[in-house]
Design an enzyme around this catalytic site. Sequence first.
Site, PDB file in Angstrom:
ATOM      1  N   LYS A 695       0.862  -1.187   0.000  1.00 58.78           N
ATOM      2  CA  LYS A 695       0.000   0.000   0.000  1.00 58.78           C
ATOM      3  C   LYS A 695       0.900   1.239   0.000  1.00 58.78           C
ATOM      4  O   LYS A 695       1.453   1.631   1.026  1.00 58.78           O
ATOM      5  CB  LYS A 695      -0.897  -0.038   1.249  1.00 58.78           C
ATOM      6  N   GLU A 778       7.994   2.206  12.043  1.00 58.95           N
ATOM      7  CA  GLU A 778       9.010   3.261  12.132  1.00 58.95           C
ATOM      8  C   GLU A 778       8.255   4.571  12.169  1.00 58.95           C
ATOM      9  O   GLU A 778       7.552   4.894  11.206  1.00 58.95           O
ATOM     10  CB  GLU A 778       9.905   3.232  10.890  1.00 58.95           C
ATOM     11  N   CYS A 812      12.141  11.758   8.486  1.00 59.46           N
ATOM     12  CA  CYS A 812      11.986  11.495   9.914  1.00 59.46           C
ATOM     13  C   CYS A 812      13.315  11.716  10.631  1.00 59.46           C
ATOM     14  O   CYS A 812      13.359  12.008  11.811  1.00 59.46           O
ATOM     15  CB  CYS A 812      11.436  10.102  10.161  1.00 59.46           C
ATOM     16  N   GLU A 910       6.735  16.968  15.907  1.00 61.05           N
ATOM     17  CA  GLU A 910       7.383  16.764  14.615  1.00 61.05           C
ATOM     18  C   GLU A 910       6.719  17.682  13.594  1.00 61.05           C
ATOM     19  O   GLU A 910       5.496  17.629  13.417  1.00 61.05           O
ATOM     20  CB  GLU A 910       7.240  15.311  14.185  1.00 61.05           C
TER      21      GLU A 910
END
Length: 1021
Positions: A695, A778, A812, A910
Site C-alpha cells: 500500500k 518506524e 523522519c 514533529e
Amino acid sequence: MEPMSGVAFGGGLPSRLSLADRGQIERRVQEIGRSLLEQSLAAEPTAVSPEWWAQQAAEWATHDDDLKVRLFRLVDCMPMLDDPATLDRHVREYVDDDVIARLPPSLRLAFQAARSSLLAPLAARAIRAAVLAQARRFIAGSNPTEAARAALVQRHRHRGFTLDLLGEAVTSESEADAYAGAYTRLLTELPRHAAAWPADPLVDEGPDGPLPRVNVSLKLSALDSQFDAIDPSGTAERVLARLRPLWRLARANEAQVHIDMESHATKDLTLAIFRQIAMEDEFRDWPHCGVVVQCYLRESLRDLESLAAWARDRGTPIWIRLVKGAYWDFETVHAEAAGWPVPVWQQKWRTDACYEAATTFVMEHATLLRPALGSHNLRSLAHGMAVAEHLGLDRRGVEMQMLHGMGDPEKEAVTAAGWRLRIYMPYGELVPGMAYLVRRLLENSSNDSFLRAGFVKHVPPATLLAAPGPAASVDGVPDDTATAIPPVADAGFRNEPLVDFSVAASRRSMQEAIERLAARFAAGPIAVPIVIDGQQVESGEAFPRRDPSDHDRLLANVAAATSADADRAVVVARRALPSWQRGGWERRAAVLEKAAEILRRRRFDLAAIEVFEVGKPWREADADVAEAIDFCCYYAHEARRLAQPVRVDVPGEENTTEWLPRGVAVVIAPWNFPLAILTGMTVAALVTGNTVVMKPAEQSSLVALRLHEILLEAGVPPAVLAFLPGRGEEVGPTLVSHPDTAIIAFTGSRAVGMAIHAQAATASAATGSRLVKRVIAEMGGKNAIIVDDDAELDEAVVAVVQSAFGFQGQKCSACSRVIVLDRVHDACVRRLSAAVKSLRVGPATDPGTRVGPLVDAEARDRVESFIAEGRRTAREVAAVDVGRLAGRGWFVGPHLFADVDPKGPLGQEEIFGPVLAVFRANDFSQAIELANGTPYALTAGVFSRSPAHLQEAAATIQAGNVYINRGITGALVSRHPFGGYRMSGSGSKAGGPEYLQQFLVRRTVTENTLRRGFAPPRRSE
Ligand SMILES: Cc1cc2nc3c(=O)[nH]c(=O)nc-3n(C[C@H](O)[C@H](O)[C@H](O)COP(=O)(O)OP(=O)(O)OC[C@H]3O[C@@H](n4cnc5c(N)ncnc54)[C@H](O)[C@@H]3O)c2cc1C
C-alpha cells in the site's frame, strides 16, 4: 637513472622532445638539482629557528599515528580555545598520561606542567601560544596591511608574491560578499602602494613587458555560498557576478588574478568558469590571469591539452600554475567512502611523473600557457628549469612558486639560480585559516614529502633527484605497498555508489530523464491502477496527483482501492503463500538481486519520477533510488545467511532451528522516501517467504507502481505481490485488521503508527483470531544537533543546514532542533541565519534548487501553522519568502527560530518541514538534557572537538542513530542500520542484521536419536 619513457616526459601527451633530448634534459636535471640541493642544505634551519622546531615536531609525529591524530586535532581547535578553562580542559583531554609518556622529552615537560594543578593555566596558555605561533609561520599576517608588509619583505629579497585571503567554506551570501569585498579593498589599495616600490627586474619583467606587481590568488567556491557542480550554469552566473568586478579592478589597477584549485568535485566547474570569464570581450586580451592545474589528478594532462587548445582559440596566453595538489588524503578517503573512482594517483612517483609530463607540455606551449611551477620538490623544479633551458624559453616567461613559511632554504637557492620566485602568501584570521594550516602539517609530516625526505630524513641526493619511477621512492619503501587502499566493505555487500553529479554525463542523463518524463506528462496523466494477482482491478474512483512544484502539471490519476479490494488482496496473498515459501531462500534472494539490477538500469528514470511526484531535489532523488538498490542487495545477502539452519546436537539428540515466514505482510509506506522505504519493507517481507500487499502513499503512487512492475519483472509471482494504491483511511483498517494479515510493516507518522498498533492488538485479541499480528512501525523524530562551544562552526553550520532543510525537512531523520552552547550561541545563530537566508528555493526539476516544495497542500498548511506559532512564541531569525513560487506550487521557505520554548510545540512536535528551532544551553550536560527532552529517540548529532564531551554524548544521547561531527540524515544500508526507539518506532533497524528476523518465526525441531541405547554418529557440520 633514465626516466620511464612515456611516463616522466610524455604521459601520453604529444611532445617534440626526442629520446636524445630527454637524455640531455635528464643530465641537466641532475646538475641543476644537485646545485639547488647543496645550496639549500647549506642554509638548512638550525635548532634556533622556528622552522627547525616545526620540522622536528612534524617528524616526530609521523612515528606515532595515534599521537599525530591527537595533536593535529588539538592544534586544529586551538584558536577557538580563547577561554582559559576550556583551553585547560582540552589540553588535558587530548594529552593524557599515556600520551605524555610517548612525547619527546622537549614537549613532555610542557604537557606535564599543563596537567599539574599548579602550573596548568600557565602551561596550557604557553602551549596555545606556541601552536598559534607555529600556525602564524604559514600566514603572512592577519590583515591586508600586515600582508602587504610581508609581501614587501619578499620583494626586498627579489621575490614576487601572490596574496590569498584565508577562508574555506563560505556558508552564506553575506560571507561570499565579505570575501569579494576583502579582495576589492586589496585590489584597490595595494596597487597604489605598489606603484611606488622600486623596480626589480627579476620580479617585474615578463616576456611581453612588465608584470603586475600585485598578484592575488582566490578561490571560486568562496564567491558563492551555493557553489555546486550539480548546477554549473547557475553557479557560474552567481560566481561571475562577483568575479567580474574583481577582474575589472585588477585589470584597471594593473594587478594579476590567479584562480586556485580546490577539490576534484569542483575542478571542471572551476575551469569552466575561468574559461568563460577569460573569453569575455573585456578580458579576452588580458594576459594577467591564470589558473591552477593539480598534477595528482589523473585527468590533469587531459585538462592541460584542452586548456592549450582553448588558449589558442582565445588568442592571449594565460598563466598555468602547476602544483601537485593539497587535498590528496581527502580525495582518496572521500572517493573510497563514496565508492567512486579515486581521482588522484595512488603512487607518489606517478604524481611526480605526471607533474614532469605536465611541465614539459606547458613549456612546449609556453606561448599559450605561461608556466608557473608551484613546488618545493627540487627534482620537480630542476626538471622544469632544465626543460625551459632546453627549449630555449625566455626566463621572464617562466616562474617558480613556493609557499610562505615552507622550505625557506630552497627559496634562496632558486633565486640565486636566476629564476623568478613567487611566494604564495595566505593572510587572514587563524580560525578560518586552520584548515590551511592542517594541510601544511599533513604535507610536512607525510612520508612522501620531498621536504621531509630532503631536510629531515636526509635521504641521499641521488634518491631525491632520481627521475620518477616505481623504484624511486624517497623513503625507499616500494610505493605500491605504501599506498594500497583498503576495501570499503566486506565481500558480501557494498553500498551502491551515489551518482556523482560533478560529472557532466551524469547531469545530462538526469536532465534527459526529466525532459522525457515532462514530455510524457504533457501528453496526459499516467493511470496508476490497482493490481491484484497480476490483474488490473477496475476502481470506481481515482484521484489526481499534481506536481508539488507546479500545480498545473497533472502527473497521474491514482485508482482508489476500496475496503473490498483490500480484503481480496489479502486473501489472494494468503493463497500464494505455500508455493512462494517452497520456492526457497536462494530463489527469493536471486529475485531481489535481479530487481536491484533493473533498478540500477532505470536509475535516472526512477529518480526523475521522484523529482516530479514528491518534489525531491536531484541528489536526494538519486540517493533514494540507490538506497532501494541497497535494500535489495543487502536483504538478499542477509537472506542467504538466515537460510542456513542452526544445529545444536548432543549425543542422542539432534536440534535444528530454522526460520519460517509469518504469512501475509501488509506494507504501508510513506511518500518521503517513496522508493527506498517501500522497497526495503517489501523486499524484506518477500525474501523471507511472506507474501505482500503493498500500500503506497497517496502522494507517491506512480513510483510505487514502477517498483511493483520491477519486482514482477524480476520474478516475483503476481499472486505474491498485490499493489493497492488508495487512501490510507479507506483501506488501512481493513488491511491491518484482516484475520489473515500476519505482519504490518509501517513507516510514517506517530499518530498513524500508534493507531495501527491499537488496531492490530484489537484484531489479534478478537475471538477466532489465529495469530498475534506483528507490527513493525518506524515513526517520527524530533531530532537535535548539539553544537558545542569548541565546534568547527564552518562544518556545523553546513551540516545543520543540510540536515534540517534537505528535502525541505521532510525526513523522519531531519534535524529540527539545534542546541548551541552559550559561548558560541550568538555567533552560530548569526551564521545559521545567514546560511538559511542563502538557500535557494525553487522547483525540484532545477538542479540548483536546495529547497523544493512541500509534498502537498495539507503539508504546507501544517508547516505554516507551526511558523505562525513560532512567530507568536519565539524569535524569528531567518525566513525565506518564496515570492511568486507560492502561487505555483506548495512552497514554504526555510525558517529559523531562536529563543524557542523547549516544552512548546516547536520544541516537541514533529513539524516535517523546513523549520528549525534553536535552543541555548549553559553547559554540555544541559545540552544533552534538552536533546533527550522529547518522547522521540530517532536521530541526534553533536559537533564538538572535546573528546570527553564526545564520549559523554555517545553514551547518553537517547537516539537510535547518533552522529558525531557530521550531519544526521543520509543513513546508509548496513553501514548505519537505521531506526529509533521510544515513540520513534517499534521495529529493529532497517538495513541492519536483525531486520529480516522480524518477518520470521523461529522453529526448532528436536529429535531423540537414541533407540535402545544405540545412537547414530553425530552429524557433521
Ligand atoms: C605557489 C603554490 C600554490 C599552490 N596552490 C595550490 C592550489 O591552488 N591547489 C592545491 O591543491 N594545491 C596548491 N598548492 C599546494 C601544493 O599542492 C602542495 O604544496 C604540493 O602538492 C606539494 O608538492 P611538492 O611538489 O612541493 O612536494 P612533493 O613532496 O614532491 O609532493 C607532494 C605531493 O605528492 C602527493 N602525494 C603524496 N603521496 C602520494 C601518493 N601516495 N600517491 C600520489 N600522490 C601522492 C601529495 O598529495 C602532494 O600533492 C600550491 C603550492 C604552491 C607552492
